[in-house]
Motif scaffolding. Structure first.
Motif, PDB file in Angstrom:
ATOM      1  N   LYS A   8       0.852  -1.188   0.000  1.00  0.00           N
ATOM      2  CA  LYS A   8       0.000   0.000   0.000  1.00  0.00           C
ATOM      3  C   LYS A   8       0.885   1.235   0.000  1.00  0.00           C
ATOM      4  CE  LYS A   8      -4.089  -1.935   0.723  1.00  0.00           C
ATOM      5  NZ  LYS A   8      -4.691  -2.533  -0.381  1.00  0.00           N
ATOM      6  N   SER A   9       0.553   2.181  -0.833  1.00  0.00           N
ATOM      7  CA  SER A   9       1.302   3.432  -0.892  1.00  0.00           C
ATOM      8  C   SER A   9       1.032   4.268   0.348  1.00  0.00           C
ATOM      9  CB  SER A   9       0.883   4.234  -2.126  1.00  0.00           C
ATOM     10  OG  SER A   9       1.413   5.538  -2.075  1.00  0.00           O
ATOM     11  N   SER A  12      -1.862   6.679  -0.055  1.00  0.00           N
ATOM     12  CA  SER A  12      -3.261   6.254  -0.061  1.00  0.00           C
ATOM     13  C   SER A  12      -3.944   6.726   1.204  1.00  0.00           C
ATOM     14  CB  SER A  12      -3.348   4.728  -0.143  1.00  0.00           C
ATOM     15  OG  SER A  12      -2.934   4.280  -1.394  1.00  0.00           O
ATOM     16  N   ASN A  13      -5.249   6.982   1.085  1.00  0.00           N
ATOM     17  CA  ASN A  13      -5.955   7.449   2.279  1.00  0.00           C
ATOM     18  C   ASN A  13      -6.366   6.311   3.192  1.00  0.00           C
ATOM     19  OD1 ASN A  13      -8.392   6.378   1.382  1.00  0.00           O
ATOM     20  ND2 ASN A  13      -9.294   8.335   0.855  1.00  0.00           N
ATOM     21  N   GLY A  14      -6.371   5.078   2.687  1.00  0.00           N
ATOM     22  CA  GLY A  14      -6.616   3.915   3.527  1.00  0.00           C
ATOM     23  C   GLY A  14      -8.048   3.723   3.980  1.00  0.00           C
ATOM     24  N   THR A  15      -8.947   4.614   3.586  1.00  0.00           N
ATOM     25  CA  THR A  15     -10.352   4.460   3.970  1.00  0.00           C
ATOM     26  C   THR A  15     -11.202   4.350   2.720  1.00  0.00           C
ATOM     27  OG1 THR A  15     -10.726   6.854   4.014  1.00  0.00           O
ATOM     28  CG2 THR A  15     -10.037   5.809   6.073  1.00  0.00           C
ATOM     29  N   GLU A  18     -10.025   3.304  -1.171  1.00  0.00           N
ATOM     30  CA  GLU A  18      -9.303   4.133  -2.134  1.00  0.00           C
ATOM     31  C   GLU A  18      -7.806   4.003  -1.888  1.00  0.00           C
ATOM     32  OE1 GLU A  18     -10.803   8.092  -1.877  1.00  0.00           O
ATOM     33  OE2 GLU A  18     -12.847   7.452  -2.257  1.00  0.00           O
ATOM     34  N   CYS A  19      -7.248   2.890  -2.311  1.00  0.00           N
ATOM     35  CA  CYS A  19      -5.842   2.622  -2.033  1.00  0.00           C
ATOM     36  C   CYS A  19      -5.058   2.378  -3.309  1.00  0.00           C
ATOM     37  CB  CYS A  19      -5.696   1.394  -1.139  1.00  0.00           C
ATOM     38  SG  CYS A  19      -6.399   1.611   0.491  1.00  0.00           S
ATOM     39  N   GLU A  21      -1.434   0.815  -4.703  1.00  0.00           N
ATOM     40  CA  GLU A  21      -0.333  -0.060  -4.345  1.00  0.00           C
ATOM     41  C   GLU A  21       0.839   0.294  -5.241  1.00  0.00           C
ATOM     42  OE1 GLU A  21      -2.490  -4.088  -2.762  1.00  0.00           O
ATOM     43  OE2 GLU A  21      -2.082  -3.952  -4.904  1.00  0.00           O
ATOM     44  N   ASP A  34      -4.230   0.082  -8.814  1.00  0.00           N
ATOM     45  CA  ASP A  34      -5.407   0.211  -7.960  1.00  0.00           C
ATOM     46  C   ASP A  34      -5.553  -1.085  -7.170  1.00  0.00           C
ATOM     47  OD1 ASP A  34      -7.989   0.328  -6.855  1.00  0.00           O
ATOM     48  OD2 ASP A  34      -8.856   1.226  -8.641  1.00  0.00           O
ATOM     49  N   SER A  35      -5.585  -0.982  -5.850  1.00  0.00           N
ATOM     50  CA  SER A  35      -5.670  -2.194  -5.027  1.00  0.00           C
ATOM     51  C   SER A  35      -6.967  -2.964  -5.244  1.00  0.00           C
ATOM     52  CB  SER A  35      -5.508  -1.852  -3.543  1.00  0.00           C
ATOM     53  OG  SER A  35      -6.585  -1.040  -3.103  1.00  0.00           O
TER      54      SER A  35
END
Length: 65
Positions: A8-9, A12-15, A18-19, A21, A34-35
């Motif tokens: 995960k970058s 990324s906002n993690g919520t 919207e992640c 990689e 796009d994860s």
């Protein structure tokens, strides 16, 4: 890209799923995907362009984010 180890970058906002990689250890470039769609093609960005791109998105200069 078959040998890429994705993570995960930190950008990324993690919520909400919207992640992004990213894959490390590709000299001079940064593969991004796009994860939610790991089977889709990765976008390969010049490593030197990544930080300015993220800064432009955060500043609202690209009309996204």
């Amino acid at each position: 890209m078959s040998s890429a180890q994705w993570r995960k970058s930190s950008y990324s906002n993690g919520t909400g799923g919207e992640c992004l990689e990213v894959a490390d250890h590709f000299p001079g470039v940064l593969p991004v995907r796009d994860s939610k769609m790991p089977e889709a093609p990765a976008l390969v960005v010049a490593a030197a362009a990544w930080a300015p791109f993220v800064a432009a998105v955060r500043a609202g200069r690209l009309g996204v984010g």
